[in-house]
Design an enzyme around this catalytic site. Sequence first.
Site, mmCIF file in Angstrom:
data_model
loop_
_atom_site.group_PDB
_atom_site.id
_atom_site.type_symbol
_atom_site.label_atom_id
_atom_site.label_comp_id
_atom_site.label_asym_id
_atom_site.label_seq_id
_atom_site.Cartn_x
_atom_site.Cartn_y
_atom_site.Cartn_z
ATOM 1 N N GLU A 156 0.771 -1.201 -0.074
ATOM 2 C CA GLU A 156 -0.012 -0.015 -0.051
ATOM 3 C C GLU A 156 0.744 1.244 0.180
ATOM 4 O O GLU A 156 0.679 2.081 0.881
ATOM 5 C CB GLU A 156 -0.969 -0.197 1.372
ATOM 6 C CG GLU A 156 -1.908 -1.318 0.818
ATOM 7 C CD GLU A 156 -2.913 -1.537 2.496
ATOM 8 O OE1 GLU A 156 -2.683 -0.302 3.380
ATOM 9 O OE2 GLU A 156 -3.332 -2.388 2.400
ATOM 10 N N GLU A 273 -6.001 -10.749 -1.345
ATOM 11 C CA GLU A 273 -7.044 -10.303 0.050
ATOM 12 C C GLU A 273 -8.555 -10.432 -0.421
ATOM 13 O O GLU A 273 -9.260 -9.503 0.217
ATOM 14 C CB GLU A 273 -6.658 -9.070 0.733
ATOM 15 C CG GLU A 273 -5.026 -9.006 1.071
ATOM 16 C CD GLU A 273 -4.583 -7.895 1.781
ATOM 17 O OE1 GLU A 273 -5.597 -7.068 2.238
ATOM 18 O OE2 GLU A 273 -3.383 -7.573 1.786
HETATM 19 O O1 G3I Z 1 -2.380 -8.636 18.896
HETATM 20 C C1 G3I Z 1 -3.029 -7.484 19.680
HETATM 21 C C2 G3I Z 1 -3.544 -8.093 20.808
HETATM 22 O O2 G3I Z 1 -2.401 -8.047 21.520
HETATM 23 C C3 G3I Z 1 -4.324 -6.621 21.265
HETATM 24 O O3 G3I Z 1 -4.836 -7.097 22.652
HETATM 25 C C4 G3I Z 1 -5.394 -6.206 20.450
HETATM 26 C C5 G3I Z 1 -6.212 -5.079 21.187
HETATM 27 O O4 G3I Z 1 -5.406 -3.810 20.793
HETATM 28 O O5 G3I Z 1 -5.045 -5.938 19.203
HETATM 29 C C6 G3I Z 1 -4.250 -6.963 18.584
HETATM 30 O O6 G3I Z 1 -3.593 -6.575 17.533
HETATM 31 C C7 G3I Z 1 -4.869 -6.276 16.429
HETATM 32 C C8 G3I Z 1 -4.408 -7.322 15.331
HETATM 33 O O7 G3I Z 1 -5.441 -6.994 14.153
HETATM 34 C C9 G3I Z 1 -4.466 -8.780 15.401
HETATM 35 O O8 G3I Z 1 -5.713 -8.979 15.868
HETATM 36 C C10 G3I Z 1 -4.557 -4.854 16.062
HETATM 37 O O9 G3I Z 1 -4.923 -4.022 16.935
HETATM 38 C C11 G3I Z 1 -5.386 -4.556 14.785
HETATM 39 O O10 G3I Z 1 -5.288 -3.293 14.344
HETATM 40 C C12 G3I Z 1 -5.166 -5.620 13.525
HETATM 41 O O11 G3I Z 1 -6.017 -5.338 12.357
HETATM 42 C C13 G3I Z 1 -5.421 -5.876 11.267
HETATM 43 C C14 G3I Z 1 -5.187 -4.825 10.394
HETATM 44 O O12 G3I Z 1 -4.826 -5.303 9.001
HETATM 45 C C15 G3I Z 1 -4.232 -3.921 10.630
HETATM 46 O O13 G3I Z 1 -3.048 -4.423 10.727
HETATM 47 C C16 G3I Z 1 -6.455 -6.856 10.939
HETATM 48 O O14 G3I Z 1 -6.566 -7.989 11.521
HETATM 49 C C17 G3I Z 1 -6.032 -7.347 9.420
HETATM 50 O O15 G3I Z 1 -7.305 -8.248 8.767
HETATM 51 C C18 G3I Z 1 -5.983 -6.156 8.487
HETATM 52 O O16 G3I Z 1 -5.488 -6.671 7.342
HETATM 53 C C19 G3I Z 1 -5.151 -5.720 6.134
HETATM 54 C C20 G3I Z 1 -3.896 -6.123 5.369
HETATM 55 O O17 G3I Z 1 -2.994 -6.563 6.186
HETATM 56 C C21 G3I Z 1 -3.438 -5.132 4.573
HETATM 57 N N1 G3I Z 1 -4.796 -4.820 3.542
HETATM 58 C C22 G3I Z 1 -5.937 -4.416 4.248
HETATM 59 C C23 G3I Z 1 -6.159 -5.439 5.368
HETATM 60 C C24 G3I Z 1 -7.459 -5.181 6.152
HETATM 61 O O18 G3I Z 1 -7.324 -3.888 6.714
#
Ligand code: G3I
Length: 363
Positions: A156, A273
């Site tokens: 991205e 994705e």
């Molecule tokens: O692992 C921590 C946990 O320890 C903590 O307690 C919790 C609450 O804060 O957060 C957890 O991390 C979260 C992580 O997902 C794992 O569940 C992050 O806050 C959260 O922001 C993260 O969201 C991910 C997002 O990308 C941001 O990285 C989504 O699961 C994931 O599906 C999404 O995927 C992205 C691709 O990587 C790139 N393209 C877009 C796609 C959708 O946004």
Amino acid sequence: MHKFSRRTIFRTAFAFPFAGLLSAQSSEPGLRAYAAKKGLFFGGAAAWPVLRDDADYAKHFAEECNILVPENVLKMGPVHPEPERYNFEPADYMMEFCKKHDMQMRGHTLVWHSQGWPWLKTTVSATNARKYLEEHIRTVAGRYRGRMHSWDVVNEAIEVADGREDGLRKTAWLEFLGPEYLDIAFHAAAAADPQAKLTYNDYGLDYDTPGNEKKREAVLRLLRGLKDRKAPIHAFGMQAHLDWKAFQNFKAETLRRFFRDVASLGLEIYITELDVGDRDLPDDEAERDKGVAKVYEDYLTVALEEPAVKAVLTWGLTDRYTWLAGRNRRPSGAGVRVLPLDREYKRKPAWYAIARAFESRKA
Ligand code: G3I
């Protein structure tokens, strides 16, 4: 091209001819068989620690997928939480899972502006950014050297709204290293793992709209620039986060033309994705499933016309675990129905739509 193991070919050759005859879910081969029959990959983004702790989830992943991508555990922050500490336990588990189930693994992602190092702001500056970035890539990509199907090296990097002529997103990496950060990342990844297919991954490119067209132009410019500078890039990742309502702006010829332009650069294309937002469909499950399935089939049938398209991964496999659960909340509180399997791992019309799209692929 990946050589399929004898087991996979056997499973496909002997299971496949009966596929049409068997309707019961348990005896029909998974989507991996439909993909493998055409020499392609089908898979999904795997959640952690769900893949380790939920036996049902793991079983269906192995049944449906011949490729897997970790949803989060190989992103910069999760895998490298402190300057001197890496956390490889989840990705190591997933790599072993793939080996056990004759699956490939994709790496996501070596450089991204989101979910980055928690220590970035306090430790990284323009003077040491290259050292830290190259070391990160060398350590992370190097660990899986020779075992990774492909890496999303940069994710991205285009954001036209940031107003730059080249369309690049204004990120810390751009600030520290300038546009060259992309080349640095790809060269570091190639040095760390000469076998992995190095990929640039992005979203918001699917529809016949002025915004998507501007972004397609910027992405093509980025890809052409990397190729012209002899950066070791091998593939383009089309995230394809679709939405039932937005899909009214889909035009087959627009996608065909974009994929032709990408393929003309000598790049493979992975649908990385794929999912279909259902927010604007009615609560009625049968109607929602039908609308979502049509988007899967219409999009993938066109996408798979392009010979350069070699892999299709959905962002998750089951409605039980999807990032869209939070984004597509419905007033009624009904759960989302956006992926091939429902919350109980039952194959939905979307599953059959994806199977038909693979069937439509010219061998
Ligand atoms: O692992 C921590 C946990 O320890 C903590 O307690 C919790 C609450 O804060 O957060 C957890 O991390 C979260 C992580 O997902 C794992 O569940 C992050 O806050 C959260 O922001 C993260 O969201 C991910 C997002 O990308 C941001 O990285 C989504 O699961 C994931 O599906 C999404 O995927 C992205 C691709 O990587 C790139 N393209 C877009 C796609 C959708 O946004």
